[in-house]
Enzyme design. Structure first.
Site, PDB file in Angstrom:
ATOM      1  N   TYR A 124       2.557  11.684  57.432  1.00 18.23           N
ATOM      2  CA  TYR A 124       2.073  12.740  56.548  1.00 18.23           C
ATOM      3  C   TYR A 124       1.241  12.248  55.376  1.00 18.23           C
ATOM      4  CZ  TYR A 124       4.782  15.702  59.517  1.00 18.23           C
ATOM      5  OH  TYR A 124       5.249  16.360  60.632  1.00 18.23           O
ATOM      6  N   PHE A 405      14.463  22.482  55.588  1.00 15.16           N
ATOM      7  CA  PHE A 405      13.596  23.446  56.268  1.00 15.16           C
ATOM      8  C   PHE A 405      12.691  22.719  57.240  1.00 15.16           C
ATOM      9  CE2 PHE A 405      11.511  22.227  52.306  1.00 15.16           C
ATOM     10  CZ  PHE A 405      10.203  21.949  52.680  1.00 15.16           C
TER      11      PHE A 405
END
Length: 405
Positions: A124, A405
């Site tokens: 990322y 999440f």
């Protein structure tokens, strides 16, 4: 190179793309009963799929919520919660194309920040995300671990039924509030798949709430794993903590007191706790609470650098000018003056230079500018600016997300 298209998914593609994500994470297709209960948590909105013809080969997903930033404000944030590429289509540019589409969508919708939990940290940073908050894993030895006499005591802790846990905890989380930088809101779609399926009637996890002078002000979600054997009947169970939040130190202390009072438990484990949570100092012998790991937790990506920098507060120090470079969102590239009165774009010469991912690391206050410079992530053009930047960006409480999440 395999040809593919990237586009928003349709209603008919919801379950297929969710199954694709599960397979990318080495899980089986979603069972019918789970889909019936939790399928609404995978809506069409804010999902981009990569398609080879009609077949999905990749998915990126997010939902909109809010995040606490230093100073007490909350900002809109995109929570990136589902990224995967089919195993036979990896390393062909599929992920890069989907992430570019997602970032363009975030920018077009005016979101200042995006956040995620990274399954593979090396991925990322390429897309402008930086590790902005850490979490520690605690192992507490029972029954030796005891809170010392000066730890606040009071209130009441009670166990909820599974039905009560589903009904009551979402409102309690909202009342507790986002009191640390990095904490995020939990929208309605989060609860069925991330809480109800585990704490509800079919889940098996236990939920307890604490009530103080002003009513319910904390909760914990946990489970016990029976580790006893016929050869060692006194070994006891391991208690695993999944979710613990309180509106005050007293509420959190009461929940820990409850956990450490559960009978027939030999150890308590809790992952992704705040790195500055003082549980060890709350014990009569701090060695009974060991930090067994410190891991990257929340990753942050500036989408609108001007809006993000202007929204948080800064401590008292002389101003610093940052030169920010953003390869994927070039509108962010520029110089920004940061000072105790706020942040703004400027034409002034830069003191420090960094990319968008490093700004994401700096933003919530966990990493000092000096540390990032020593790690080669900040280009120092004025050495005196490092100390000022350290003071400007630091926060009293360590940033922490506290929501998976």
């Amino acid at each position: 190179m395999t040809a593919f298209d990237v586009r928003p998914i349709t209603e008919e593609e919801r379950r297929g793309t969710f199954d694709l994500l599960r397979r990318a994470l080495h899980r089986g297709p979603v069972p019918d009963d789970v889909w019936a209960r939790a399928g609404d948590s995978w809506p069409v909105a804010h999902k981009f799929g990569a398609f080879d013809g009609r077949a999905p080969i990749g998915i990126v997903s997010s939902y909109d919520t809010e995040i606490a930033v230093p100073g007490g404000r909350t900002l809109p944030v995109a929570a990136v919660e589902g990224v995967g590429v089919r195993a036979d289509r990896t390393r062909r540019g599929v992920l890069s194309a989907m992430m570019a589409a997602q970032l363009a969508d975030f920018a077009a919708r005016g979101l200042p920040l995006a956040a995620l939990h990274a399954s593979e940290p090396t991925i990322y940073g390429r897309f402008g995300y930086g590790s902005a908050a850490l979490g520690k894993t605690l192992r507490v030895t029972r029954p030796a671990a005891r809170l010392h006499e000066r730890v606040a005591a009071g209130g009441d802790v009670r166990l909820l039924t599974p039905e009560e846990a589903v009904k009551e905890i979402p409102g309690l989380y909202r009342r507790i509030g986002l009191h640390r930088p990095g904490m995020i809101g939990r929208p309605e779609l989060w609860w069925p798949i991330s809480h109800d399926r585990y704490a509800g009637p079919d889940g098996g996890r236990l939920v307890a709430v604490h009530s103080g002078p002003d009513g319910e002000d904390g909760f914990v979600v946990y489970a016990t794993i029976d580790r006893r054997t016929f050869d060692s009947p006194d070994h006891g169970a391991a208690l695993e903590v999944f979710d613990l939040h309180g509106a005050s130190p007293a509420a959190r202390a009461a929940l820990w007191r409850f956990l450490l009072s559960v009978d027939l438990v030999s150890q308590v484990h809790a992952r992704h706790r705040p790195v500055d949570e003082p549980l060890a100092l709350m014990l009569t012998d701090h060695r009974h609470a060991a930090t067994t790991a410190v891991e990257d937790d929340l990753w942050l990506r500036p989408i609108d650098v001007t809006a993000a920098l202007a929204a948080r507060t800064y401590r008292a120090a002389g101003p610093v000018v940052l030169a920010v470079t953003d390869r994927l969102l070039p509108a962010n590239t520029g110089h920004y003056e940061i000072g105790p009165d706020g942040a703004r774009r400027t034409d002034a010469a830069a003191d420090l230079a960094l990319d968008a991912g490093t700004l994401g690391m700096l933003y919530l206050g966990h990493w000092a500018a000096t540390t990032l410079a020593d790690a080669g992530r900040i280009d120092v053009r004025d050495a005196a600016a490092l100390g000022r930047a350290d003071e400007l960006f630091t926060t009293t409480a360590a940033p922490w997300c506290g929501t998976h999440f």
